[in-house]
Design a protein around this motif. Structure first.
Motif, PDB file in Angstrom:
ATOM      1  N   MET A  31      41.442  50.967  83.678  1.00 42.45           N
ATOM      2  CA  MET A  31      41.801  49.742  82.954  1.00 42.45           C
ATOM      3  C   MET A  31      40.595  48.812  82.864  1.00 42.45           C
ATOM      4  O   MET A  31      39.723  48.829  83.733  1.00 42.45           O
ATOM      5  CB  MET A  31      42.939  49.082  83.751  1.00 42.45           C
ATOM      6  CG  MET A  31      43.167  47.643  83.466  1.00 42.45           C
ATOM      7  SD  MET A  31      44.662  47.106  84.312  1.00 42.45           S
ATOM      8  CE  MET A  31      44.436  45.352  84.126  1.00 42.45           C
ATOM      9  N   TYR A  65      39.011  37.503  89.969  1.00 43.54           N
ATOM     10  CA  TYR A  65      38.907  37.471  88.501  1.00 43.54           C
ATOM     11  C   TYR A  65      37.649  36.751  88.021  1.00 43.54           C
ATOM     12  O   TYR A  65      37.455  36.556  86.830  1.00 43.54           O
ATOM     13  CB  TYR A  65      40.182  36.835  87.913  1.00 43.54           C
ATOM     14  CG  TYR A  65      41.424  37.552  88.434  1.00 43.54           C
ATOM     15  CD1 TYR A  65      41.660  38.886  88.092  1.00 43.54           C
ATOM     16  CD2 TYR A  65      42.309  36.925  89.292  1.00 43.54           C
ATOM     17  CE1 TYR A  65      42.757  39.572  88.604  1.00 43.54           C
ATOM     18  CE2 TYR A  65      43.419  37.598  89.800  1.00 43.54           C
ATOM     19  CZ  TYR A  65      43.627  38.926  89.445  1.00 43.54           C
ATOM     20  OH  TYR A  65      44.708  39.601  89.950  1.00 43.54           O
ATOM     21  N   ARG A 204      53.776  33.067  84.111  1.00 45.98           N
ATOM     22  CA  ARG A 204      53.802  32.525  85.475  1.00 45.98           C
ATOM     23  C   ARG A 204      54.603  31.229  85.542  1.00 45.98           C
ATOM     24  O   ARG A 204      54.052  30.143  85.695  1.00 45.98           O
ATOM     25  CB  ARG A 204      52.362  32.341  85.966  1.00 45.98           C
ATOM     26  CG  ARG A 204      51.624  33.666  86.026  1.00 45.98           C
ATOM     27  CD  ARG A 204      50.187  33.577  86.436  1.00 45.98           C
ATOM     28  NE  ARG A 204      49.559  34.893  86.257  1.00 45.98           N
ATOM     29  CZ  ARG A 204      48.895  35.242  85.156  1.00 45.98           C
ATOM     30  NH1 ARG A 204      48.721  34.385  84.157  1.00 45.98           N
ATOM     31  NH2 ARG A 204      48.390  36.467  85.073  1.00 45.98           N
ATOM     32  N   HIS A 300      44.538  46.677  90.036  1.00 48.56           N
ATOM     33  CA  HIS A 300      43.959  46.495  88.699  1.00 48.56           C
ATOM     34  C   HIS A 300      42.517  45.984  88.749  1.00 48.56           C
ATOM     35  O   HIS A 300      41.945  45.636  87.724  1.00 48.56           O
ATOM     36  CB  HIS A 300      44.842  45.591  87.813  1.00 48.56           C
ATOM     37  CG  HIS A 300      45.160  44.251  88.411  1.00 48.56           C
ATOM     38  ND1 HIS A 300      46.211  44.037  89.258  1.00 48.56           N
ATOM     39  CD2 HIS A 300      44.571  43.043  88.242  1.00 48.56           C
ATOM     40  CE1 HIS A 300      46.259  42.768  89.597  1.00 48.56           C
ATOM     41  NE2 HIS A 300      45.263  42.139  89.008  1.00 48.56           N
TER      42      HIS A 300
END
Ligand SMILES: CC(=O)NCCS(=O)(=O)O
Length: 349
Positions: A31, A65, A204, A300
């Motif tokens: 991914m 991130y 969220r 991920h």
């Protein structure tokens, strides 16, 4: 075309659901999550561009991130293969690979990994969140989107003849966008045509899962074959969680292994620890929802692989199951969560 009714569909073809074994219902094996890059805090920019090293691993774990290379899971096929073999050795049977259009789904790699490891891999059809929708996707009608999703299951995805076996993760933001709304309606239509399993990534906000189930239901979806993902970070209040559980979809705790102080995507939420997740699952079991619970890690990013000191794909089987037993969740209930519930969900109706 032969019917898929009564079967589960892997990247290597249809299988008898009895053969699936212990199943992780929400993972990624290849991914590209660059779409979710979060710029680092001022002064921390140099950390963002460097390689993953021991000396920056704690920072990456807290800011997963903000590290560019960390988002490129697709570069780690050899490490992922090694981990799948470990997953199998730990008793694992199946992985549902939730990478949809927009985050770099790679059907050929999934097929190769399934062939080389013997782990059943089930690929996801459909689209991730709006920010990854192409202008063509944004312009499509519900019927056109439905056609694409149905084809990904019946004919093959991304120009291959390798077929998906679930729809999702279907990406939804908060607030939901118009394009995401159409994709959700198409998901419901594809499901009512094919009797296939579907899985949703909610925005969220604790109201999001309720809104998404309502939209799916209005568009004709079978809620009993629907998974709501990421409940860990979405509904933290027990009363609201039990209210949501009454709607009848599968309740997925899929961020096992994710433990950090500051949740970059939604700083107002305190990401629960693995112990908190087990406590919430115990509450759901005690309230009679054991037939609706699913579990996974949602790997991920690179740093969650064992190659980089992470927990890997075997964490639930090796570390979480023993802790669930200590916390009074019986093996019989655990087998429902990791074996019977995924099998029921993944079987085409
Ligand atoms: C790949 C993906 O969508 N993961 C979910 C991350 S989140 O923090 O639960 O939104």
């Amino acid at each position: 075309m032969p019917s898929l009714r009564g079967k589960a569909q892997t990247v290597l073809g249809p299988v008898e659901p009895e053969h699936l074994g212990y199943t992780l219902t929400h993972e990624h094996l290849a991914m590209d999550y660059s779409c979710s890059f979060s710029p680092p805090s001022p002064g921390q920019e140099p950390l963002s561009d460097g390689p993953i090293e021991m000396k920056n691993l704690f920072w990456i774990k807290q800011n997963p991130y903000s590290h560019k290379e960390n988002l490129l899971l697709y570069q780690e096929t050899d490490a992922v293969k090694e981990e799948l073999l470990r997953f199998k050795a730990a008793g694992g049977g199946t992985i549902v690979e939730n990478t949809t259009t927009g985050i770099g789904r790679d059907m050929n790699t999934l097929k190769k990994l399934a062939e080389e490891t013997g782990v059943h891999i089930i690929a996801g059809a459909g689209f991730y969140v709006d920010s990854t929708h192409s202008s063509q996707t944004q312009a499509m009608t519900v019927e056109q989107l439905t056609g694409i999703i149905v084809d990904e299951i019946l004919k093959g995805a991304d120009g291959t003849d390798i077929k998906c076996g679930v729809v999702g993760e279907i990406g939804c933001s908060w607030p939901l966008t118009q394009s995401e709304h159409r994709v959700l309606q198409a998901t419901a239509q594809a499901q009512s045509q094919l009797g296939c399993p579907i899985i949703i990534h909610p925005g969220r906000h604790s109201d999001a899962p309720f809104q998404l189930i309502r939209i799916l239901q209005e568009a004709g979806a079978d809620v009993s074959k629907t998974v709501m993902s990421h409940l860990d970070r979405t509904i933290c209040d027990t009363k609201k969680l039990l209210e949501f559980a009454e709607l009848g979809c599968y309740l997925e705790y899929d961020l096992f292994g994710t433990e950090f102080l500051h949740y970059q995507f939604h700083p107002d939420t305190d990401m629960p620890s693995d112990n908190d997740r087990i406590t919430r699952i115990r509450i759901l079991v005690d309230e009679g929802y054991e037939d609706r619970i699913l579990m996974a890690h949602d790997v991920h990013t690179k740093h969650r692989l064992m190659k980089y000191g992470g927990h890997g794909y075997s964490h639930i089987l090796k570390n979480i199951v023993p802790k669930m037993l200590i916390r009074g969740i019986s093996q019989d209930k655990i087998d429902k969560i990791l074996l019977a519930n995924p099998k029921r969900w993944l079987t085409f109706k």
